[in-house]
Design an enzyme around this catalytic site. Structure first.
Site, PDB file in Angstrom:
ATOM      1  N   LYS A   1       0.837  -1.214   0.000  1.00 40.85           N
ATOM      2  CA  LYS A   1       0.000   0.000   0.000  1.00 40.85           C
ATOM      3  C   LYS A   1       0.871   1.265   0.000  1.00 40.85           C
ATOM      4  CE  LYS A   1      -2.129  -1.016   3.853  1.00 40.85           C
ATOM      5  NZ  LYS A   1      -1.398  -2.270   4.152  1.00 40.85           N
TER       6      LYS A   1
ATOM      7  N   ARG B   1      -9.693   1.363   8.577  1.00 39.64           N
ATOM      8  CA  ARG B   1      -9.301  -0.012   8.865  1.00 39.64           C
ATOM      9  C   ARG B   1     -10.379  -0.752   9.635  1.00 39.64           C
ATOM     10  NH1 ARG B   1      -3.240   0.530   8.622  1.00 39.64           N
ATOM     11  NH2 ARG B   1      -2.391  -1.478   9.172  1.00 39.64           N
TER      12      ARG B   1
ATOM     13  N   ARG C   1      11.780  -5.848   4.184  1.00 40.19           N
ATOM     14  CA  ARG C   1      11.548  -4.396   4.144  1.00 40.19           C
ATOM     15  C   ARG C   1      12.569  -3.655   5.014  1.00 40.19           C
ATOM     16  NH1 ARG C   1       5.717  -2.212   5.223  1.00 40.19           N
ATOM     17  NH2 ARG C   1       5.854  -3.536   7.062  1.00 40.19           N
TER      18      ARG C   1
ATOM     19  N   ARG D   1      11.364  -2.105  10.821  1.00 43.01           N
ATOM     20  CA  ARG D   1      10.335  -1.637  11.751  1.00 43.01           C
ATOM     21  C   ARG D   1      10.201  -2.593  12.932  1.00 43.01           C
ATOM     22  NH1 ARG D   1       5.185  -0.169   8.053  1.00 43.01           N
ATOM     23  NH2 ARG D   1       4.171  -1.320   9.731  1.00 43.01           N
TER      24      ARG D   1
ATOM     25  N   ARG E   1      -0.749  -9.250  12.928  1.00 37.53           N
ATOM     26  CA  ARG E   1      -1.324  -8.162  12.113  1.00 37.53           C
ATOM     27  C   ARG E   1      -2.203  -8.736  11.002  1.00 37.53           C
ATOM     28  NH1 ARG E   1       4.082  -5.311  10.640  1.00 37.53           N
ATOM     29  NH2 ARG E   1       2.829  -4.205   9.082  1.00 37.53           N
TER      30      ARG E   1
HETATM   31  P1  AP5 Z   1       4.857  -1.619   1.747  1.00 37.52           P
HETATM   32  O1  AP5 Z   1       4.544  -0.697   0.620  1.00 37.52           O
HETATM   33  O2  AP5 Z   1       5.666  -1.087   2.888  1.00 37.52           O
HETATM   34  O3  AP5 Z   1       3.527  -2.337   2.256  1.00 37.52           O
HETATM   35  P2  AP5 Z   1       2.308  -1.798   3.102  1.00 37.52           P
HETATM   36  O4  AP5 Z   1       1.073  -2.441   2.578  1.00 37.52           O
HETATM   37  O5  AP5 Z   1       2.325  -0.303   3.170  1.00 37.52           O
HETATM   38  O6  AP5 Z   1       2.691  -2.457   4.487  1.00 37.52           O
HETATM   39  P3  AP5 Z   1       2.571  -1.963   5.991  1.00 37.52           P
HETATM   40  O7  AP5 Z   1       3.191  -3.065   6.811  1.00 37.52           O
HETATM   41  O8  AP5 Z   1       3.148  -0.577   6.170  1.00 37.52           O
HETATM   42  O9  AP5 Z   1       1.073  -1.961   6.197  1.00 37.52           O
HETATM   43  P4  AP5 Z   1       0.341  -2.034   7.515  1.00 37.52           P
HETATM   44  O10 AP5 Z   1      -0.994  -1.723   7.032  1.00 37.52           O
HETATM   45  O11 AP5 Z   1       0.472  -3.260   8.316  1.00 37.52           O
HETATM   46  O12 AP5 Z   1       1.147  -1.005   8.442  1.00 37.52           O
HETATM   47  P5  AP5 Z   1       0.870   0.505   8.835  1.00 37.52           P
HETATM   48  O13 AP5 Z   1       2.151   1.190   8.859  1.00 37.52           O
HETATM   49  O14 AP5 Z   1      -0.266   1.055   8.071  1.00 37.52           O
HETATM   50  O15 AP5 Z   1       5.620  -2.901   1.094  1.00 37.52           O
HETATM   51  C1  AP5 Z   1       6.113  -3.918   1.932  1.00 37.52           C
HETATM   52  C2  AP5 Z   1       7.487  -4.387   1.378  1.00 37.52           C
HETATM   53  O16 AP5 Z   1       7.290  -5.033   0.124  1.00 37.52           O
HETATM   54  C3  AP5 Z   1       8.467  -3.235   1.110  1.00 37.52           C
HETATM   55  O17 AP5 Z   1       9.749  -3.666   1.424  1.00 37.52           O
HETATM   56  C4  AP5 Z   1       8.344  -2.968  -0.409  1.00 37.52           C
HETATM   57  O18 AP5 Z   1       9.535  -2.490  -0.966  1.00 37.52           O
HETATM   58  C5  AP5 Z   1       7.989  -4.370  -0.920  1.00 37.52           C
HETATM   59  N1  AP5 Z   1       7.081  -4.361  -2.065  1.00 37.52           N
HETATM   60  C6  AP5 Z   1       5.986  -3.568  -2.233  1.00 37.52           C
HETATM   61  N2  AP5 Z   1       5.352  -3.898  -3.377  1.00 37.52           N
HETATM   62  C7  AP5 Z   1       6.058  -4.949  -3.933  1.00 37.52           C
HETATM   63  C8  AP5 Z   1       5.919  -5.710  -5.129  1.00 37.52           C
HETATM   64  N3  AP5 Z   1       4.899  -5.508  -5.990  1.00 37.52           N
HETATM   65  N4  AP5 Z   1       6.814  -6.703  -5.355  1.00 37.52           N
HETATM   66  C9  AP5 Z   1       7.847  -6.928  -4.496  1.00 37.52           C
HETATM   67  N5  AP5 Z   1       8.037  -6.211  -3.355  1.00 37.52           N
HETATM   68  C10 AP5 Z   1       7.150  -5.235  -3.078  1.00 37.52           C
HETATM   69  O19 AP5 Z   1       0.309   0.297  10.337  1.00 37.52           O
HETATM   70  C11 AP5 Z   1       1.175  -0.090  11.385  1.00 37.52           C
HETATM   71  C12 AP5 Z   1       0.368  -0.184  12.681  1.00 37.52           C
HETATM   72  O20 AP5 Z   1      -0.192   1.103  12.996  1.00 37.52           O
HETATM   73  C13 AP5 Z   1      -0.840  -1.129  12.644  1.00 37.52           C
HETATM   74  O21 AP5 Z   1      -0.482  -2.471  12.921  1.00 37.52           O
HETATM   75  C14 AP5 Z   1      -1.724  -0.524  13.739  1.00 37.52           C
HETATM   76  O22 AP5 Z   1      -1.255  -0.862  15.023  1.00 37.52           O
HETATM   77  C15 AP5 Z   1      -1.504   0.970  13.549  1.00 37.52           C
HETATM   78  N6  AP5 Z   1      -2.484   1.577  12.621  1.00 37.52           N
HETATM   79  C16 AP5 Z   1      -2.226   2.135  11.413  1.00 37.52           C
HETATM   80  N7  AP5 Z   1      -3.350   2.585  10.843  1.00 37.52           N
HETATM   81  C17 AP5 Z   1      -4.352   2.305  11.713  1.00 37.52           C
HETATM   82  C18 AP5 Z   1      -5.757   2.506  11.674  1.00 37.52           C
HETATM   83  N8  AP5 Z   1      -6.366   3.101  10.620  1.00 37.52           N
HETATM   84  N9  AP5 Z   1      -6.493   2.069  12.728  1.00 37.52           N
HETATM   85  C19 AP5 Z   1      -5.900   1.491  13.799  1.00 37.52           C
HETATM   86  N10 AP5 Z   1      -4.575   1.271  13.884  1.00 37.52           N
HETATM   87  C20 AP5 Z   1      -3.802   1.673  12.848  1.00 37.52           C
END
Ligand code: AP5
Length: 212
Positions: A13, A88, A123, A156, A167
């Site tokens: 994402k 979410r 990552r 991270r 997660r």
């Molecule tokens: P990346 O682009 O980093 O993936 P992502 O989907 O953004 O992954 P996240 O882990 O950041 O998502 P998340 O939703 O768990 O975490 P968030 O930070 O929002 O890509 C991942 C890896 O793959 C990278 O290394 C990239 O280079 C590689 N890649 C990407 N595309 C690729 C491809 N096509 N082919 C090969 N490699 C590829 O949330 C963290 C925490 O915050 C949550 O657990 C929760 O506690 C809290 N939180 C955040 N938002 C909320 C909310 N709305 N409500 C409640 N809690 C929340």
């Protein structure tokens, strides 16, 4: 354009959101990046969010909704935005609607769990900017340092395998139902995209789906 990006942790994402914001204009709003900035700055919100993030659980809706309500009215959102990691839960989706904010499209990225774990394991991030790399699929020019600043890249805290599995479970229970929620909204384009292809190909699929 106002775009909601749905999908499990590690599906890509954040990677795609940066590209979509550049392509369509508007702000990239990542709730994960915003929370990590609160943590880094030792704010009260950061302190409250930490225990949930470390456990791989969702931060309570009221905290997230207040944070996003304040962010989404900033001037850089006037031309549109890409929501990455929000909403979410159904409560968050309802809060967005109650605030009078209607998306133009929903993009739901999908990938199997083993591929997700592989993406997250490799990552590396630049904490100050949120720039994301992958040691194999999207490596920095020089190992372990950010391309733009030369500063070190880190893993991270919530990218340990057991936290990732937690997660994923939280995602299936609390966030996956949003797909049906948005699919049921007539007139709202909903695009399910299989995200197993390389990064550039996924970007192309998403942009094509959005008619861009
Ligand atoms: P990346 O682009 O980093 O993936 P992502 O989907 O953004 O992954 P996240 O882990 O950041 O998502 P998340 O939703 O768990 O975490 P968030 O930070 O929002 O890509 C991942 C890896 O793959 C990278 O290394 C990239 O280079 C590689 N890649 C990407 N595309 C690729 C491809 N096509 N082919 C090969 N490699 C590829 O949330 C963290 C925490 O915050 C949550 O657990 C929760 O506690 C809290 N939180 C955040 N938002 C909320 C909310 N709305 N409500 C409640 N809690 C929340």
């Amino acid at each position: 354009m106002k775009i909601i990006l749905l999908g499990p942790p590690g599906v890509g994402k954040g990677t795609q959101a940066v590209r979509l914001a550049a392509r369509f204009g508007g702000a990239h709003l990542s709730t994960g990046d915003m929370l990590r900035a609160e943590l880094k700055n030792s704010t009260p919100l950061g302190a409250r969010a930490k225990e949930f993030m470390d456990a791989g659980e969702l931060v309570p809706d009221d905290l997230i909704i207040d944070m996003m309500k304040a962010r989404i009215v900033q001037p850089d959102c006037e031309k549109g935005f890409v929501l990455d990691g929000f909403p979410r839960t159904l409560a968050q989706a309802e809060a967005l609607a109650e605030a009078g904010i209607a998306p133009d499209a929903v993009v739901d990225l999908d990938l199997d769990d083993d591929a997700i774990v592989a993406r997250i394991a490799g990552r590396r991030v630049h904490p100050a900017s949120g720039r994301v790399y992958h040691i194999q699929f999207s490596p920095p020019k020089q190992a372990d340092v950010d391309d733009e600043t030369g500063e070190p890249l880190v893993q991270r805290d919530d990218d340990r395998e057991e936290t990732v599995r937690a997660r994923l479970e939280v995602y299936r229970k609390q966030t996956a139902p949003l797909a049906a929620h948005y699919q049921a909204q007539s007139g709202l384009p909903y695009h399910h995209i299989e995200a197993s292809a390389p990064i550039d190909e996924v970007t192309e699929s998403v942009i094509n789906a959005l008619g861009g």
